[in-house]
Design a protein around this motif. Structure first.
Motif, PDB file in Angstrom:
ATOM      1  N   HIS A   1      -8.027   1.201   8.383  1.00  0.00           N
ATOM      2  CA  HIS A   1      -6.926   1.770   7.588  1.00  0.00           C
ATOM      3  C   HIS A   1      -6.918   3.260   7.893  1.00  0.00           C
ATOM      4  O   HIS A   1      -7.513   4.071   7.177  1.00  0.00           O
TER       5      HIS A   1
ATOM      6  N   HIS B   1     -12.457 -10.466   6.322  1.00  0.00           N
ATOM      7  CA  HIS B   1     -13.531 -10.485   5.307  1.00  0.00           C
ATOM      8  C   HIS B   1     -14.232 -11.858   5.281  1.00  0.00           C
ATOM      9  O   HIS B   1     -15.363 -11.954   5.716  1.00  0.00           O
TER      10      HIS B   1
ATOM     11  N   HIS C   1      -9.714  -4.095  12.312  1.00  0.00           N
ATOM     12  CA  HIS C   1      -9.328  -3.939  10.898  1.00  0.00           C
ATOM     13  C   HIS C   1      -9.708  -2.538  10.429  1.00  0.00           C
ATOM     14  O   HIS C   1     -10.837  -2.277  10.026  1.00  0.00           O
TER      15      HIS C   1
ATOM     16  N   ALA D   1      -4.795  -2.297   9.400  1.00  0.00           N
ATOM     17  CA  ALA D   1      -4.614  -3.424   8.468  1.00  0.00           C
ATOM     18  C   ALA D   1      -3.818  -3.045   7.229  1.00  0.00           C
ATOM     19  O   ALA D   1      -3.867  -3.740   6.216  1.00  0.00           O
TER      20      ALA D   1
HETATM   21 ZN    ZN Z   1      -8.568  -3.849   4.722  1.00  0.00          ZN
END
Ligand code: ZN
Length: 408
Positions: free
Chosen positions: A65, A250, A63, A108
């Motif tokens: 970015h 998360h 995950h 992600a």
């Molecule tokens: Zn994220």
């Protein structure tokens, strides 16, 4: 052919440091891995002796970015610099991430498929990439990126990064198809608010219907894509697990509903906690983001413990990009701080992570037949996982049998 002499190695499968094996690499793959005193190294093979360093699989972040540089709206809308300048900045992050020991990254949200293709073609240096493009959510959800005053991005939309907003099951299916058409390897959607979501959209708030979630999961699976679901807690988390998403991202309040832990374990749904991003949110975020990040901290730790205890597979994800790039391994230190052993944390970023992203046949462990993605690390990360941070003790990175980085 290359022969790697591994005096100390962690193979990504078990939880122990192992010793005294030699690994042969041909055409980018591990073709043989056996005890050094039983291995006949073919004549002409290039011999690389890892010496005292630990050899381990290249790390995997489930995950990230990679194309994000902050949560401010001007940056998110692409107003702060020209697109070409931004592309070079992203290329720099790709190289930096690879050289820190991360040979596979699942993005992600925000990274266009062209970066993946450019890396595959050898035009740029970077990890193997899986991309999700836009984050799917209904109007008002976290895929929307409105300004605080409620305005939308005034720029013409980019077909390589479809906007994630869709409403109703039919539009959700169309949106999944649109993402796949634009090159998505995985589908990402948001079932709840988060730490950084707009004021008024809290981490346990559900902002998507069950029917919409089912449509996303069903269509994505029909098209052969895994589904990564942003969900922190509450009914959105439950509905997503019931609908059969492939990973919960998360999942900070998972422990509040123990039945969900069982359900995830039975269905083999991965839990991808993201501790490091909340560290930054709690110090640097918006006032409501700081409050949420501080409030959820102990729940996040309790959720990890419940997942490990309940047999839920755990994969490592950083949610990097909002605040920092190049220190994805910070998440491993966070996992240890939250109660995992260093070996469990390393497995979460190697063998388990490969399965989470669907590349278990290809990467994640040092096994015959897999791609030769591996790193040399000074010291013993099984004693102290923080030795991996910033890649400062990573002295060699090999991806697909090629040495892509060497320091010393
Ligand atoms: Zn994220």
């Amino acid at each position: 052919m290359k022969a790697i002499i591994c005096n100390n190695f962690f193979d990504g499968n078990g939880l122990e440091m192992m010793h005294g094996q030699t690994l042969l690499i041909e055409h980018g793959k591990i073709v043989s891995f056996r005890a050094s005193d039983e291995m006949e190294i073919p004549e002409g093979a290039e011999i690389i002796d890892a010496g005292d360093r630990t050899v381990m699989p290249g790390l995997i972040d489930c995950h990230d970015h990679l194309a994000s540089f902050g949560y401010d709206i001007a940056s998110r809308w692409g107003l702060t610099e020209q697109a070409t300048h931004r592309h070079m900045r992203i290329a720099n992050v790709l190289r930096q991430t690879l050289e820190s020991g991360y040979t596979t990254v699942r993005d992600a949200g925000g990274l266009a498929a062209g970066f993946r293709d450019a890396v595959d073609e050898g035009l740029a240096s970077g990890p193997r990439l899986l991309v999700s493009l836009g984050i799917i959510s209904p109007t008002g959800g976290i895929g929307e990126h409105l300004s605080p005053s409620g305005y939308g991005n005034p720029l013409v939309s980019d077909p390589s990064l479809p906007c994630g907003v869709a409403n109703g099951p039919v539009e959700m299916r169309t949106k999944v198809r649109e993402m796949v058409r634009s090159g998505a390897d995985v589908i990402k959607f948001a079932a709840t608010g988060g730490a950084s979501s707009r004021s008024g959209l809290e981490p346990r708030d559900m902002l998507i219907s069950r029917e919409e979630i089912t449509a996303i999961v069903d269509e994505a699976h029909f098209l052969g894509r895994k589904v990564m679901c942003h969900a922190l807690g509450g009914p959105g988390l439950r509905a997503s697990i019931e609908a059969g998403v492939d990973s919960v991202e998360h999942g900070t309040f998972l422990h509040e509903d123990p039945a969900l832990v069982d359900m995830m374990a039975k269905k083999g749904i991965f839990f991808t906690p993201t501790f490091s991003v909340y560290k930054y949110h709690s110090k640097k975020g918006s006032p409501h983001g700081r409050r949420r990040a501080i409030e959820l901290q102990s729940d996040h730790v309790a959720s990890l413990a419940a997942a490990v205890e309940g047999g839920v597979p755990v994969a490592s994800g950083t949610d990097a990009g909002g605040w920092v790039h190049g220190n994805n391994a910070e998440e491993l230190s966070c996992l240890v701080d939250a109660g995992m052993s260093p070996a469990q944390a390393l497995r979460a970023a190697t063998g388990a992570a490969a399965t989470c992203v669907g590349l278990q046949e290809c990467v994640g462990t040092l096994d015959e037949g897999k791609q030769a993605d591996l790193i040399f690390v000074e010291g013993n990360p099984l004693d102290d996982v923080s030795t991996l941070e910033y890649g400062r003790n990573v002295s060699l990175v090999m991806k697909g049998g090629d040495v892509v980085y060497r320091n010393g």
